[in-house]
Design an enzyme around this catalytic site. Sequence first.
Site, short mmCIF file in Angstrom:
data_model
loop_
_atom_site.label_atom_id
_atom_site.label_comp_id
_atom_site.label_asym_id
_atom_site.label_seq_id
_atom_site.Cartn_x
_atom_site.Cartn_y
_atom_site.Cartn_z
N LYS A 57 -6.88 6.68 10.66
CA LYS A 57 -8.28 6.63 11.09
C LYS A 57 -8.29 6.50 12.61
CE LYS A 57 -10.40 4.08 7.24
NZ LYS A 57 -11.02 2.77 6.92
N ARG B 32 -5.25 0.64 -7.02
CA ARG B 32 -4.07 1.24 -6.38
C ARG B 32 -3.54 2.41 -7.20
NH1 ARG B 32 -2.09 -1.98 -2.17
NH2 ARG B 32 -2.38 -4.22 -2.40
N GLY C 28 0.77 -1.24 0.00
CA GLY C 28 0.00 0.00 0.00
C GLY C 28 0.80 1.29 0.00
N ASP D 254 -5.76 -0.47 -2.14
CA ASP D 254 -6.53 -1.30 -3.05
C ASP D 254 -7.84 -1.79 -2.47
OD1 ASP D 254 -5.34 -3.12 -1.14
OD2 ASP D 254 -5.85 -4.74 -2.54
N ASP E 206 -4.95 2.06 10.69
CA ASP E 206 -6.36 1.82 11.00
C ASP E 206 -6.44 1.37 12.46
OD1 ASP E 206 -8.99 0.98 11.01
OD2 ASP E 206 -8.85 -0.26 9.24
N PHE F 218 -14.07 3.24 3.95
CA PHE F 218 -13.11 2.40 3.24
C PHE F 218 -12.53 3.17 2.07
CE2 PHE F 218 -11.63 -0.93 0.35
CZ PHE F 218 -10.75 -1.56 1.22
N VAL F 219 -11.25 3.51 2.19
CA VAL F 219 -10.62 4.34 1.17
C VAL F 219 -9.68 3.50 0.32
CG1 VAL F 219 -10.81 6.56 2.35
CG2 VAL F 219 -8.86 5.06 2.85
N GLU G 117 3.93 4.12 5.95
CA GLU G 117 2.66 3.42 5.76
C GLU G 117 1.72 4.24 4.89
OE1 GLU G 117 1.04 0.89 5.87
OE2 GLU G 117 1.29 -0.35 7.64
N ASP G 118 0.78 3.56 4.26
CA ASP G 118 -0.28 4.30 3.57
C ASP G 118 -1.40 4.67 4.54
OD1 ASP G 118 -0.81 1.61 3.82
OD2 ASP G 118 -2.00 1.47 2.01
C1 PRP Z 1 -3.14 -2.04 5.19
C2 PRP Z 1 -2.20 -0.86 5.32
C3 PRP Z 1 -1.52 -1.12 6.63
C4 PRP Z 1 -2.55 -1.86 7.43
C5 PRP Z 1 -3.18 -0.93 8.42
O1 PRP Z 1 -2.44 -3.11 4.62
O2 PRP Z 1 -1.29 -0.81 4.26
O3 PRP Z 1 -0.36 -1.89 6.46
O4 PRP Z 1 -3.53 -2.35 6.51
O5 PRP Z 1 -4.15 -1.59 9.18
P1 PRP Z 1 -4.06 -1.73 10.75
O6 PRP Z 1 -3.70 -0.40 11.32
O7 PRP Z 1 -5.46 -2.14 11.13
O8 PRP Z 1 -3.05 -2.78 11.06
P2 PRP Z 1 -3.18 -4.29 3.84
O9 PRP Z 1 -3.36 -5.43 4.77
O10 PRP Z 1 -4.42 -3.76 3.19
O11 PRP Z 1 -2.13 -4.72 2.77
P3 PRP Z 1 -1.65 -3.92 1.46
O12 PRP Z 1 -0.90 -2.68 1.92
O13 PRP Z 1 -0.77 -4.85 0.74
O14 PRP Z 1 -2.88 -3.55 0.65
#
Ligand code: PRP
Length: 197
Positions: A145, A179, A58, A173, A117, A166-167, A113-114
Amino acid sequence: MPSPVSQPLDSCTAVTVDHPFRVLITHDTILRRVREIGRAIQQDFPSEPPVGVVVIDGARMFVRHLQRTLVRAMEWHELRASSYGVGTTSSGTVTIGSQGDLCVAGRAVLIVEDIVDTGRTIAALRDRFLAQGAAQVRVATLLSKPSRRVVDVALDYVGFEIPDEFVIGFGMDYAGRYRELEEVVVYDEARAASSGG
Ligand code: PRP
């Protein structure tokens, strides 16, 4: 450190009737904010830059733009961490991939990080690096968030605080799609189902 900007900043209008999402943060707004974050990181590390850890997939687009704002060269590594699977809510289990030749002992680490959450992913990475002897661990995230947090994590550079929607886009993605969108958009599952998208 710049304080995070609360959303909404831009009007939440539909991109087109054919797409199941609406723009939450425009590309220009993102780029302005990324430049501010880059400046803050450089001010905070005037001599020895941290080692950068990009949480993939991400954060790839965010870090690509962030790197353009950094004058001093940094050592970068990619690390896979996943907590979502194919759904739109966190599974609660963080899976961290191979660390390769990344060595953090005695060094400052900047995790990129992107989105943060629940905070579980960042907490798992922070704990891992501190256990490996990192001198300090800082976090730069494009989005946060706060209302979703279940683990208390310190975020040093936050682009935007957003509501619990949900963004996708700008690296994020939905089941491997979207993405490449240049904006951060809100994905509307109901609209996607009704339009077949
Ligand atoms: C997303 C995002 C963070 C994580 C945040 O990854 O990139 O790594 O979730 O969530 P949290 O704070 O609840 O731990 P994802 O699992 O969607 O993988 P990706 O980046 O490969 O899409």
